[in-house]
Motif scaffolding. Structure first.
Motif, PDB file in Angstrom:
ATOM      1  N   ILE A  62       0.835  -1.208   0.000  1.00 46.58           N
ATOM      2  CA  ILE A  62       0.000   0.000   0.000  1.00 46.58           C
ATOM      3  C   ILE A  62       0.868   1.256   0.000  1.00 46.58           C
ATOM      4  N   SER A  63       1.942   1.246   0.784  1.00 47.47           N
ATOM      5  CA  SER A  63       2.778   2.442   0.818  1.00 47.47           C
ATOM      6  C   SER A  63       3.591   2.611  -0.463  1.00 47.47           C
ATOM      7  N   ASN A  64       3.869   1.540  -1.182  1.00 44.78           N
ATOM      8  CA  ASN A  64       4.574   1.666  -2.457  1.00 44.78           C
ATOM      9  C   ASN A  64       3.670   2.167  -3.577  1.00 44.78           C
ATOM     10  N   LEU A  65       2.369   2.155  -3.382  1.00 39.95           N
ATOM     11  CA  LEU A  65       1.450   2.694  -4.384  1.00 39.95           C
ATOM     12  C   LEU A  65       1.536   4.218  -4.461  1.00 39.95           C
ATOM     13  N   HIS A  66       1.981   4.826  -3.394  1.00 41.08           N
ATOM     14  CA  HIS A  66       2.100   6.283  -3.364  1.00 41.08           C
ATOM     15  C   HIS A  66       3.298   6.720  -4.205  1.00 41.08           C
ATOM     16  N   GLU A  67       3.175   7.823  -4.881  1.00 42.27           N
ATOM     17  CA  GLU A  67       4.209   8.274  -5.819  1.00 42.27           C
ATOM     18  C   GLU A  67       5.460   8.813  -5.140  1.00 42.27           C
ATOM     19  N   SER A  68       5.378   9.230  -3.894  1.00 38.22           N
ATOM     20  CA  SER A  68       6.546   9.825  -3.251  1.00 38.22           C
ATOM     21  C   SER A  68       7.548   8.789  -2.749  1.00 38.22           C
ATOM     22  N   MET A  69       7.169   7.528  -2.729  1.00 35.33           N
ATOM     23  CA  MET A  69       8.109   6.495  -2.294  1.00 35.33           C
ATOM     24  C   MET A  69       9.139   6.266  -3.393  1.00 35.33           C
ATOM     25  N   PRO A  70      10.369   5.936  -3.017  1.00 30.14           N
ATOM     26  CA  PRO A  70      11.399   5.688  -4.031  1.00 30.14           C
ATOM     27  C   PRO A  70      11.031   4.509  -4.918  1.00 30.14           C
ATOM     28  N   GLY A  71      11.315   4.644  -6.193  1.00 30.13           N
ATOM     29  CA  GLY A  71      10.978   3.594  -7.139  1.00 30.13           C
ATOM     30  C   GLY A  71      12.016   2.491  -7.179  1.00 30.13           C
ATOM     31  N   TYR A  72      11.669   1.444  -7.869  1.00 32.06           N
ATOM     32  CA  TYR A  72      12.582   0.321  -8.020  1.00 32.06           C
ATOM     33  C   TYR A  72      13.351   0.468  -9.324  1.00 32.06           C
ATOM     34  N   GLN A  73      14.539  -0.123  -9.385  1.00 29.27           N
ATOM     35  CA  GLN A  73      15.392  -0.030 -10.560  1.00 29.27           C
ATOM     36  C   GLN A  73      14.941  -0.979 -11.673  1.00 29.27           C
ATOM     37  N   ALA A  74      14.449  -2.155 -11.306  1.00 33.10           N
ATOM     38  CA  ALA A  74      14.029  -3.153 -12.292  1.00 33.10           C
ATOM     39  C   ALA A  74      12.626  -3.637 -11.948  1.00 33.10           C
ATOM     40  N   TRP A  75      11.963  -4.240 -12.918  1.00 29.55           N
ATOM     41  CA  TRP A  75      10.576  -4.663 -12.729  1.00 29.55           C
ATOM     42  C   TRP A  75      10.446  -5.801 -11.724  1.00 29.55           C
ATOM     43  N   TYR A  76      11.475  -6.607 -11.539  1.00 23.89           N
ATOM     44  CA  TYR A  76      11.382  -7.784 -10.677  1.00 23.89           C
ATOM     45  C   TYR A  76      11.737  -7.491  -9.213  1.00 23.89           C
ATOM     46  N   GLU A  77      12.259  -6.329  -8.905  1.00 25.53           N
ATOM     47  CA  GLU A  77      12.688  -6.027  -7.540  1.00 25.53           C
ATOM     48  C   GLU A  77      11.582  -6.132  -6.491  1.00 25.53           C
ATOM     49  N   PRO A  78      10.381  -5.586  -6.714  1.00 26.97           N
ATOM     50  CA  PRO A  78       9.365  -5.729  -5.658  1.00 26.97           C
ATOM     51  C   PRO A  78       8.977  -7.181  -5.408  1.00 26.97           C
ATOM     52  N   TYR A  79       8.978  -8.006  -6.454  1.00 22.80           N
ATOM     53  CA  TYR A  79       8.628  -9.414  -6.269  1.00 22.80           C
ATOM     54  C   TYR A  79       9.691 -10.142  -5.462  1.00 22.80           C
ATOM     55  N   VAL A  80      10.937  -9.816  -5.676  1.00 21.95           N
ATOM     56  CA  VAL A  80      12.026 -10.419  -4.900  1.00 21.95           C
ATOM     57  C   VAL A  80      11.948  -9.973  -3.432  1.00 21.95           C
ATOM     58  N   ILE A  81      11.683  -8.714  -3.216  1.00 20.41           N
ATOM     59  CA  ILE A  81      11.616  -8.198  -1.861  1.00 20.41           C
ATOM     60  C   ILE A  81      10.407  -8.775  -1.110  1.00 20.41           C
ATOM     61  N   TYR A  82       9.252  -8.766  -1.734  1.00 22.91           N
ATOM     62  CA  TYR A  82       8.063  -9.319  -1.072  1.00 22.91           C
ATOM     63  C   TYR A  82       8.194 -10.811  -0.857  1.00 22.91           C
ATOM     64  N   GLY A  83       8.787 -11.523  -1.819  1.00 19.80           N
ATOM     65  CA  GLY A  83       8.968 -12.961  -1.656  1.00 19.80           C
ATOM     66  C   GLY A  83       9.932 -13.300  -0.541  1.00 19.80           C
ATOM     67  N   SER A  84      11.035 -12.568  -0.453  1.00 21.17           N
ATOM     68  CA  SER A  84      11.994 -12.852   0.605  1.00 21.17           C
ATOM     69  C   SER A  84      11.432 -12.483   1.968  1.00 21.17           C
ATOM     70  N   LEU A  85      10.619 -11.443   2.039  1.00 24.90           N
ATOM     71  CA  LEU A  85       9.983 -11.084   3.302  1.00 24.90           C
ATOM     72  C   LEU A  85       8.972 -12.136   3.731  1.00 24.90           C
ATOM     73  N   SER A  86       8.215 -12.677   2.800  1.00 25.51           N
ATOM     74  CA  SER A  86       7.220 -13.681   3.168  1.00 25.51           C
ATOM     75  C   SER A  86       7.854 -15.019   3.540  1.00 25.51           C
ATOM     76  N   VAL A  87       9.036 -15.317   3.008  1.00 20.78           N
ATOM     77  CA  VAL A  87       9.721 -16.563   3.364  1.00 20.78           C
ATOM     78  C   VAL A  87      10.371 -16.439   4.738  1.00 20.78           C
TER      79      VAL A  87
END
Length: 88
Positions: A62-87
């Motif tokens: 939810i907080s990453n949906l806001h435009e003021s949060m820093p963006g990711y460099q590549a398209w796969y970064e949020p999936y890697v971060i969320y996956g590692s957090l859930s594991v």
């Protein structure tokens, strides 16, 4: 609805709201991990692993949906971060 289920739902909403607020309030503080602190507390508070994983993921998503949060460099970064957090 049972009393414990109501308390769990209220605590879920409160922790997600607190986590989202803390991500925006402390952007200038380096190495401040409010999401990590919320994740530790949720792991202690909730008996359900699903709820314990859902709270930090909801805060980050939810907080990453806001435009003021820093963006990711590549398209796969949020999936890697969320996956590692859930594991973890």
């Amino acid at each position: 609805m049972k009393r414990q289920e109501l308390m769990d739902a209220l605590m879920f909403c409160l922790l997600v709201t607190l986590g989202i607020y803390s991500r925006f309030a402390f952007l200038d503080w380096p190495n401040f991990t409010a999401v990590g602190a919320v994740a530790l507390f949720v792991g202690y508070y909730f008996r359900s692993r699903l709820l314990a994983v859902a709270v930090p993921l909801a805060v980050m998503y939810i907080s990453n949906l806001h435009e003021s949060m820093p963006g990711y460099q590549a398209w796969y970064e949020p999936y890697v971060i969320y996956g590692s957090l859930s594991v973890a």
